[in-house]
Write a protein that holds these residues in place. Structure first.
Motif, PDB file in Angstrom:
ATOM      1  N   PHE A 192      26.545 -75.094 -41.087  1.00  7.93           N
ATOM      2  CA  PHE A 192      27.272 -74.575 -42.245  1.00  7.93           C
ATOM      3  C   PHE A 192      26.573 -73.320 -42.764  1.00  7.93           C
ATOM      4  N   ASP A 193      27.346 -72.264 -42.933  1.00  4.33           N
ATOM      5  CA  ASP A 193      26.794 -70.989 -43.409  1.00  4.33           C
ATOM      6  C   ASP A 193      27.189 -70.717 -44.858  1.00  4.33           C
ATOM      7  N   ASP A 194      26.407 -69.872 -45.487  1.00  4.35           N
ATOM      8  CA  ASP A 194      26.718 -69.204 -46.770  1.00  4.35           C
ATOM      9  C   ASP A 194      26.410 -70.010 -48.030  1.00  4.35           C
ATOM     10  N   GLY A 195      26.017 -71.272 -47.902  1.00  6.78           N
ATOM     11  CA  GLY A 195      25.738 -72.080 -49.087  1.00  6.78           C
ATOM     12  C   GLY A 195      24.320 -71.886 -49.562  1.00  6.78           C
ATOM     13  N   ASN A 224      20.107 -61.964 -49.177  1.00  7.50           N
ATOM     14  CA  ASN A 224      21.430 -61.573 -49.670  1.00  7.50           C
ATOM     15  C   ASN A 224      22.376 -61.670 -48.481  1.00  7.50           C
ATOM     16  N   HIS A 225      23.655 -61.917 -48.729  1.00  7.61           N
ATOM     17  CA  HIS A 225      24.585 -62.011 -47.596  1.00  7.61           C
ATOM     18  C   HIS A 225      24.987 -60.605 -47.163  1.00  7.61           C
ATOM     19  N   VAL A 226      24.058 -59.932 -46.450  1.00  7.07           N
ATOM     20  CA  VAL A 226      24.289 -58.543 -46.020  1.00  7.07           C
ATOM     21  C   VAL A 226      24.227 -58.457 -44.494  1.00  7.07           C
ATOM     22  N   ILE A 266      17.764 -69.891 -41.785  1.00  8.28           N
ATOM     23  CA  ILE A 266      17.769 -68.626 -42.546  1.00  8.28           C
ATOM     24  C   ILE A 266      19.082 -67.869 -42.324  1.00  8.28           C
ATOM     25  N   HIS A 267      19.684 -67.389 -43.433  1.00  8.91           N
ATOM     26  CA  HIS A 267      20.927 -66.598 -43.342  1.00  8.91           C
ATOM     27  C   HIS A 267      20.812 -65.353 -44.240  1.00  8.91           C
ATOM     28  N   HIS A 268      19.611 -64.781 -44.323  1.00 16.22           N
ATOM     29  CA  HIS A 268      19.246 -63.622 -45.161  1.00 16.22           C
ATOM     30  C   HIS A 268      19.111 -64.039 -46.629  1.00 16.22           C
ATOM     31  N   PRO A 325      22.220 -64.543 -38.270  1.00 17.05           N
ATOM     32  CA  PRO A 325      22.566 -63.353 -39.055  1.00 17.05           C
ATOM     33  C   PRO A 325      23.973 -63.463 -39.648  1.00 17.05           C
ATOM     34  N   PRO A 326      24.183 -63.036 -40.913  1.00 22.77           N
ATOM     35  CA  PRO A 326      25.528 -63.048 -41.482  1.00 22.77           C
ATOM     36  C   PRO A 326      26.535 -62.328 -40.580  1.00 22.77           C
ATOM     37  N   TRP A 327      27.679 -62.891 -40.428  1.00 16.20           N
ATOM     38  CA  TRP A 327      28.771 -62.421 -39.553  1.00 16.20           C
ATOM     39  C   TRP A 327      28.358 -62.337 -38.072  1.00 16.20           C
ATOM     40  N   GLY A 328      27.170 -62.842 -37.750  1.00 15.32           N
ATOM     41  CA  GLY A 328      26.682 -62.730 -36.375  1.00 15.32           C
ATOM     42  C   GLY A 328      26.324 -61.286 -36.010  1.00 15.32           C
TER      43      GLY A 328
HETATM   44 ZN   LIG Z   1      27.579 -65.891 -43.614  1.00 17.25          ZN
END
Ligand SMILES: [Zn+2]
Length: 244
Positions: A50-53, A105-107, A101-103, A141-144
């Motif tokens: 799950f991403d972004d949470g 900030n979501h950048v 880890i997903h950064h 990484p966000p959005w891959g």
């Molecule tokens: Zn994401």
């Protein structure tokens, strides 16, 4: 006239350099995946990620659902959001899930210098350690999106993309369509990417409602087919450590 000509030439050169720095590496890594993992060979289970949470409501509902069915997952958290919800990170670890880890900030890495990218990864790692007391192993990484230096910047973490992505960040994806697609793609070693937060750029705020609705049907289906979701570390151990 000469000024316009130079402006065009400079824009073209900058655009080409950006393609070389950002877009080309992303597709090269995804196609040939040197050091970028997609799924696990010879594993017995699959992995829900799950991403972004974390999200104060949706992540809780997902954790409850996973607990009810004794399934494990990996949560790729955004550092700036995670530091507001340390209790949720603690709960993830206590219930046997993994945090990646997903950064901070979501950048997108497409717009980050190598130095800034390294900082995004390190800051997110610091939040995870501070909140949950565990050292992350995986980076998504966000959005891959990857840039020329992503793999170097992300060391020592394993960079993992996914084997299956379903577009669940959009409300256009109905619960029924999502559920059907998740069931039809179920395979040993697969890495599913879903989203437990719809508040990131480009997502629909209420989209996780469809994701959770689909999971309520999909998880019992997976269990019925003797397919358990494991954390990425567990999946790696199950396989031959040979990632694809
Ligand atoms: Zn994401």
């Amino acid at each position: 006239m000469i000024v316009i000509k130079w402006f065009l030439v400079v824009s073209l050169v900058i655009g080409f350099c950006w393609l070389l720095y950002a877009v080309f590496p992303t597709y090269l890594y995804r196609w040939f995946h040197p050091n970028v993992y997609i799924n696990v060979k010879r594993a017995q289970s699959f992995a829900l990620t799950f991403d972004d949470g974390p999200h104060r409501e949706y992540t809780v509902q997902i954790l409850n659902l996973l607990k009810e069915h004794e399934m494990k997952a990996t949560f790729f958290v955004v550092g700036s959001i995670a530091e507001e919800q340390p209790d949720l990170l603690k709960r993830m670890v206590m219930e046997g899930h993994e945090i990646g880890i997903h950064h901070y900030n979501h950048v997108s890495a497409w717009f980050l210098t190598p130095g800034r990218l390294k900082k995004e990864i390190q800051m997110c790692k610091d939040v995870i350690i501070e909140a949950a007391g565990v050292e992350p192993i995986f980076y998504r990484p966000p959005w891959g999106h990857l840039n020329l230096f992503s793999i170097w910047c992300a060391r020592p973490y394993h960079t993992i993309i996914w084997s299956n992505i379903f577009g669940d960040w959009s409300l256009k994806k109905t619960k029924r369509a999502l559920e059907a697609e998740m069931k039809s793609k179920l395979k040993r070693g697969a890495v599913y990417v879903l989203h437990d937060n719809g508040e990131t750029k480009g997502a629909d705020e209420k989209a996780p409602e469809h994701t959770i609705g689909a999971l309520r049907e999909f998880i019992p289906y997976a269990k019925q087919h003797k397919m358990n979701s494991k954390t990425l570390s567990e999946l790696q151990k199950e396989g031959t450590s040979t990632w694809n």
